[in-house]
Motif scaffolding. Structure first.
Motif, PDB file in Angstrom:
ATOM      1  N   THR A  31       0.880  -1.245   0.015  1.00 21.83           N
ATOM      2  CA  THR A  31       0.052   0.076  -0.061  1.00 21.83           C
ATOM      3  C   THR A  31       1.023   1.121   0.102  1.00 21.83           C
ATOM      4  N   TYR A  33       0.572   5.893  -0.330  1.00 21.15           N
ATOM      5  CA  TYR A  33      -0.216   6.855   0.012  1.00 21.15           C
ATOM      6  C   TYR A  33       0.482   8.127  -0.314  1.00 21.15           C
ATOM      7  N   LEU A  45      -4.723  13.175   3.071  1.00 23.39           N
ATOM      8  CA  LEU A  45      -4.641  11.891   1.911  1.00 23.39           C
ATOM      9  C   LEU A  45      -5.217  12.498   0.542  1.00 23.39           C
ATOM     10  N   GLN A  48      -4.731   6.555  -2.435  1.00 22.68           N
ATOM     11  CA  GLN A  48      -4.099   5.648  -1.829  1.00 22.68           C
ATOM     12  C   GLN A  48      -4.169   4.485  -2.945  1.00 22.68           C
ATOM     13  N   GLN A  50      -3.178   0.227  -3.641  1.00 24.52           N
ATOM     14  CA  GLN A  50      -2.847  -1.081  -3.199  1.00 24.52           C
ATOM     15  C   GLN A  50      -2.514  -1.726  -4.263  1.00 24.52           C
ATOM     16  N   PRO A  99      -3.163  -3.714   9.753  1.00 24.40           N
ATOM     17  CA  PRO A  99      -3.339  -2.426  10.366  1.00 24.40           C
ATOM     18  C   PRO A  99      -2.691  -1.296   9.907  1.00 24.40           C
ATOM     19  N   PRO A 100      -3.134  -0.058   9.922  1.00 29.81           N
ATOM     20  CA  PRO A 100      -2.770   1.102   9.575  1.00 29.81           C
ATOM     21  C   PRO A 100      -1.375   1.583   9.977  1.00 29.81           C
ATOM     22  N   ARG A 101      -0.307   1.011  10.201  1.00 31.26           N
ATOM     23  CA  ARG A 101       0.844   1.631  10.209  1.00 31.26           C
ATOM     24  C   ARG A 101       1.727   2.129   9.110  1.00 31.26           C
ATOM     25  N   GLN A 102       1.517   3.410   8.994  1.00 29.80           N
ATOM     26  CA  GLN A 102       2.145   3.923   7.669  1.00 29.80           C
ATOM     27  C   GLN A 102       3.583   4.649   8.084  1.00 29.80           C
ATOM     28  N   PHE A 103       4.374   4.449   6.983  1.00 24.26           N
ATOM     29  CA  PHE A 103       5.949   4.982   7.379  1.00 24.26           C
ATOM     30  C   PHE A 103       6.246   6.054   6.316  1.00 24.26           C
ATOM     31  N   PHE A 104       6.503   7.172   6.657  1.00 28.52           N
ATOM     32  CA  PHE A 104       6.575   8.313   5.711  1.00 28.52           C
ATOM     33  C   PHE A 104       8.001   8.579   5.252  1.00 28.52           C
TER      34      PHE A 104
ATOM     35  N   TYR B  32      -8.010   2.620  15.540  1.00 27.85           N
ATOM     36  CA  TYR B  32      -6.529   2.479  15.623  1.00 27.85           C
ATOM     37  C   TYR B  32      -6.260   3.873  16.065  1.00 27.85           C
ATOM     38  N   TYR B  36       2.451  10.345  15.938  1.00 27.85           N
ATOM     39  CA  TYR B  36       3.450  10.441  14.921  1.00 27.85           C
ATOM     40  C   TYR B  36       4.560  11.828  15.335  1.00 27.85           C
ATOM     41  N   PRO B  44       6.800  12.405   8.903  1.00 29.33           N
ATOM     42  CA  PRO B  44       6.441  12.194  10.095  1.00 29.33           C
ATOM     43  C   PRO B  44       6.888  10.824  10.368  1.00 29.33           C
ATOM     44  N   LEU B  46       6.331   7.350  13.071  1.00 31.52           N
ATOM     45  CA  LEU B  46       5.586   6.541  13.899  1.00 31.52           C
ATOM     46  C   LEU B  46       6.137   6.479  15.250  1.00 31.52           C
ATOM     47  N   TYR B  49       1.495   3.382  18.621  1.00 33.25           N
ATOM     48  CA  TYR B  49       0.580   2.806  17.934  1.00 33.25           C
ATOM     49  C   TYR B  49      -0.550   2.090  18.889  1.00 33.25           C
TER      50      TYR B  49
END
Lengths: 113, 111
Positions: A31, A33, A45, A48, A50, A99-104, B32, B36, B44, B46, B49
């Protein structure tokens, strides 16, 4: 593990010009974004993906913004023509499905004059 | 009314103090909750969580979620100058990867 890569880091253009941003997500993240962060605000946002497909582009100004993700990996975001109000930081993020753990990534700071 | 409200600050506290950062939200479907940290001119990062209600601790950081009040908090103990950054809360509902962010609170720790 390498993080999310973005380029360029900074871009200055005049209004009505076009601009493109590139993102390479974390390896294996399905995924991807694109966010717009205006000074003093949280990220918003834009789109997105996928894998190759678009999941949500409801807040993408489609008359001037476009994005693609070829082969389910890298992605580009384009603005054509740019307006003054497009001045912002454009952030790319990626995550695994679930689960929505997003890394930027570090973002691209766009200034439109 | 915004879905997520966060006081933008700025907030300045002396080194070693306990910092409390908060967000309120209106969407009861949020499950959830994330915090950040964003340093100047960086993306940002994380920090914390959590899923549903309760507390979560990680070193000097504690995240609390009170779903009955639609209120989340981040506590920083023994604050350090390196904690100076903008802190963004973010949340999403179950089965939806889309995050809704607060505006961010700008924090400065004074040595």
């Amino acid at each position: 593990e390498a993080g999310v890569a973005q380029s360029p880091r900074y871009k200055i253009i005049e209004k009505r010009q076009s601009v493109a941003f590139w993102c390479n997500p974390i390896s294996g993240h399905a995924t991807l974004y694109w966010y717009q962060q205006i000074l003093g605000q949280g990220p918003k946002l834009l789109i997105q993906f996928q894998n190759n497909g678009v999941v949500d582009d409801s807040q993408l100004p489609k008359d001037r913004f476009s994005a693609e993700r070829l082969k389910g990996v890298d992605s580009t975001l384009k603005i054509q023509p740019a307006k003054l109000e497009d001045s912002a930081v454009y952030l790319c993020a990626s995550s695994l499905v679930g689960p929505p753990r997003q890394f930027f990534g570090p973002g691209t700071r766009l200034t439109v004059l | 009314q915004k879905e997520v409200e966060q006081d933008p600050g700025p907030l300045s506290v002396p080194e070693g103090a306990i910092v409390s950062l908060n967000c309120t939200y209106s969407n009861s479907a949020f499950q959830y909750f994330m915090w950040y940290r964003q340093y100047s001119r960086k993306g940002p990062e994380l920090l914390m969580y959590t899923y549903s209600s309760g507390n979560k601790e990680d070193g000097r950081f504690t995240a609390q979620v009170d779903k009955s009040s639609k209120y989340i908090s981040l506590f920083i103990r023994d604050s350090q100058p390196s904690d100076s950054a903008t802190y963004l809360c973010a949340m999403s509902d179950f089965g939806n990867e889309k995050l809704t962010f607060g505006t961010g609170t700008r924090l400065t720790i004074i040595p």
